[in-house]
Write a protein that holds these residues in place. Structure first.
Motif, PDB file in Angstrom:
ATOM      1  N   LEU A 125       0.839  -1.199   0.000  1.00  0.00           N
ATOM      2  CA  LEU A 125       0.000   0.000   0.000  1.00  0.00           C
ATOM      3  C   LEU A 125       0.874   1.249   0.000  1.00  0.00           C
ATOM      4  N   THR A 126       0.702   2.092  -1.003  1.00  0.00           N
ATOM      5  CA  THR A 126       1.507   3.312  -1.095  1.00  0.00           C
ATOM      6  C   THR A 126       0.734   4.551  -0.674  1.00  0.00           C
ATOM      7  N   GLU A 127      -0.591   4.488  -0.747  1.00  0.00           N
ATOM      8  CA  GLU A 127      -1.412   5.631  -0.347  1.00  0.00           C
ATOM      9  C   GLU A 127      -2.761   5.123   0.110  1.00  0.00           C
ATOM     10  N   GLY A 128      -3.228   5.640   1.265  1.00  0.00           N
ATOM     11  CA  GLY A 128      -4.543   5.288   1.758  1.00  0.00           C
ATOM     12  C   GLY A 128      -4.513   4.306   2.918  1.00  0.00           C
ATOM     13  N   ILE A 129      -5.716   3.892   3.310  1.00  0.00           N
ATOM     14  CA  ILE A 129      -5.894   2.957   4.422  1.00  0.00           C
ATOM     15  C   ILE A 129      -6.874   1.879   3.988  1.00  0.00           C
ATOM     16  N   MET A 130      -6.530   0.640   4.311  1.00  0.00           N
ATOM     17  CA  MET A 130      -7.452  -0.478   4.093  1.00  0.00           C
ATOM     18  C   MET A 130      -7.766  -1.111   5.439  1.00  0.00           C
ATOM     19  N   ARG A 131      -8.893  -1.784   5.502  1.00  0.00           N
ATOM     20  CA  ARG A 131      -9.242  -2.488   6.728  1.00  0.00           C
ATOM     21  C   ARG A 131      -9.514  -3.942   6.413  1.00  0.00           C
ATOM     22  N   ILE A 132      -9.231  -4.779   7.375  1.00  0.00           N
ATOM     23  CA  ILE A 132      -9.503  -6.207   7.272  1.00  0.00           C
ATOM     24  C   ILE A 132     -10.684  -6.457   8.187  1.00  0.00           C
ATOM     25  N   CYS A 133     -11.733  -7.073   7.640  1.00  0.00           N
ATOM     26  CA  CYS A 133     -12.936  -7.290   8.434  1.00  0.00           C
ATOM     27  C   CYS A 133     -13.567  -8.636   8.090  1.00  0.00           C
ATOM     28  N   TYR A 134     -14.513  -9.042   8.905  1.00  0.00           N
ATOM     29  CA  TYR A 134     -15.239 -10.289   8.698  1.00  0.00           C
ATOM     30  C   TYR A 134     -16.629 -10.129   9.313  1.00  0.00           C
ATOM     31  N   PRO A 140     -13.478   6.128   9.325  1.00  0.00           N
ATOM     32  CA  PRO A 140     -14.861   6.383   9.738  1.00  0.00           C
ATOM     33  C   PRO A 140     -15.121   5.871  11.162  1.00  0.00           C
ATOM     34  N   LEU A 141     -15.906   6.628  11.899  1.00  0.00           N
ATOM     35  CA  LEU A 141     -16.212   6.329  13.297  1.00  0.00           C
ATOM     36  C   LEU A 141     -16.723   4.901  13.490  1.00  0.00           C
ATOM     37  N   SER A 142     -17.580   4.446  12.588  1.00  0.00           N
ATOM     38  CA  SER A 142     -18.176   3.105  12.747  1.00  0.00           C
ATOM     39  C   SER A 142     -17.106   2.014  12.637  1.00  0.00           C
ATOM     40  N   LEU A 144     -12.424  -1.270  17.975  1.00  0.00           N
ATOM     41  CA  LEU A 144     -12.252  -1.144  19.422  1.00  0.00           C
ATOM     42  C   LEU A 144     -13.221  -2.024  20.212  1.00  0.00           C
ATOM     43  N   GLY A 145     -14.206  -2.595  19.514  1.00  0.00           N
ATOM     44  CA  GLY A 145     -15.168  -3.469  20.179  1.00  0.00           C
ATOM     45  C   GLY A 145     -16.223  -2.725  20.969  1.00  0.00           C
ATOM     46  N   ILE A 146     -16.570  -1.529  20.503  1.00  0.00           N
ATOM     47  CA  ILE A 146     -17.599  -0.720  21.172  1.00  0.00           C
ATOM     48  C   ILE A 146     -18.570  -0.169  20.133  1.00  0.00           C
ATOM     49  N   THR A 147     -19.644   0.417  20.593  1.00  0.00           N
ATOM     50  CA  THR A 147     -20.623   1.001  19.675  1.00  0.00           C
ATOM     51  C   THR A 147     -20.140   2.387  19.233  1.00  0.00           C
ATOM     52  N   PRO A 148     -20.598   2.849  18.068  1.00  0.00           N
ATOM     53  CA  PRO A 148     -20.226   4.201  17.630  1.00  0.00           C
ATOM     54  C   PRO A 148     -20.645   5.275  18.629  1.00  0.00           C
TER      55      PRO A 148
END
Length: 189
Positions: free
Chosen positions: A50-59, A166-168, A174-178
């Motif tokens: 990754l050279t620019e930006g942010i990715m997330r790993i989710c399931y 993004p907050l969500s 973090l394992g908490i609600t927005p």
């Protein structure tokens, strides 16, 4: 491309010819915010830097809730290494949470580099070990902390990320609600 080469050189020695060979195997790509680089159920065939930006790993958990495992920012490699190595379908999604640019190394390019560059497998093994250690260090310490401490810990470890995510997604990580995260942020300011 120079950031990628600089990153590789932290894990081993490469001569000019080997560096040129690596550069010739790289493919530059871009992905828009919210698009998926990888989807669960598919076998990964690429490793990216990754050279620019942010990715997330989710399931998705068994209740159907989307859970963010972690984030990857610029100047890091990214792959579902278990699924990639074993050639099995991934259980995770990799999503761009900002517009992203990255370099791709295909499975065949990785194989060719392995057969051509003597130290390549050692470099890859060191990068993989560092990536796994970083992943554990991101996740493990937060498990025993309360929500406020997890957020403060996140801010300390990743000061530039909190306002780009993004907050969500951050709340999920973090394992908490927005709404809980909003309250924590309000009380900290």
């Amino acid at each position: 491309m120079e950031a990628l080469i600089h990153y590789l050189l932290q894990f081993g020695n490469l001569n000019t010819i080997q560096i040129e060979l690596i550069k010739n195997k790289l493919v530059f790509k871009e992905i828009k915010k919210d698009e998926y680089f990888q989807e669960a159920g598919k076998i990964p065939r690429e490793i990216i830097f990754l050279t620019e930006g942010i990715m997330r790993i989710c399931y998705y958990n068994n209740k159907g809730d989307e859970i963010t495992k972690y984030f990857i920012e610029e100047n890091h490699f990214l792959a579902d290494i278990n699924s990639y190595n074993q050639e099995i379908p991934s259980t995770e999604y990799i999503q761009a949470i900002t517009d992203c640019s990255y370099y791709v190394l295909s499975k065949s390019a990785m194989r060719e580099l392995s057969m051509t560059i003597i130290e390549w497998d050692s470099i890859v093994a060191k990068i993989t070990a560092k990536g796994l250690a970083d992943k554990v260090n991101k996740i493990s310490p937060m498990m025993s902390e309360d929500a406020k401490a997890r957020y403060l810990s996140f801010l300390e470890k990743f000061p530039g990320l909190a306002h780009r995510i993004p907050l969500s997604y951050l709340a999920s990580y973090l394992g908490i609600t927005p709404s809980s995260l909003s309250r924590i942020r309000r009380n900290i300011r």
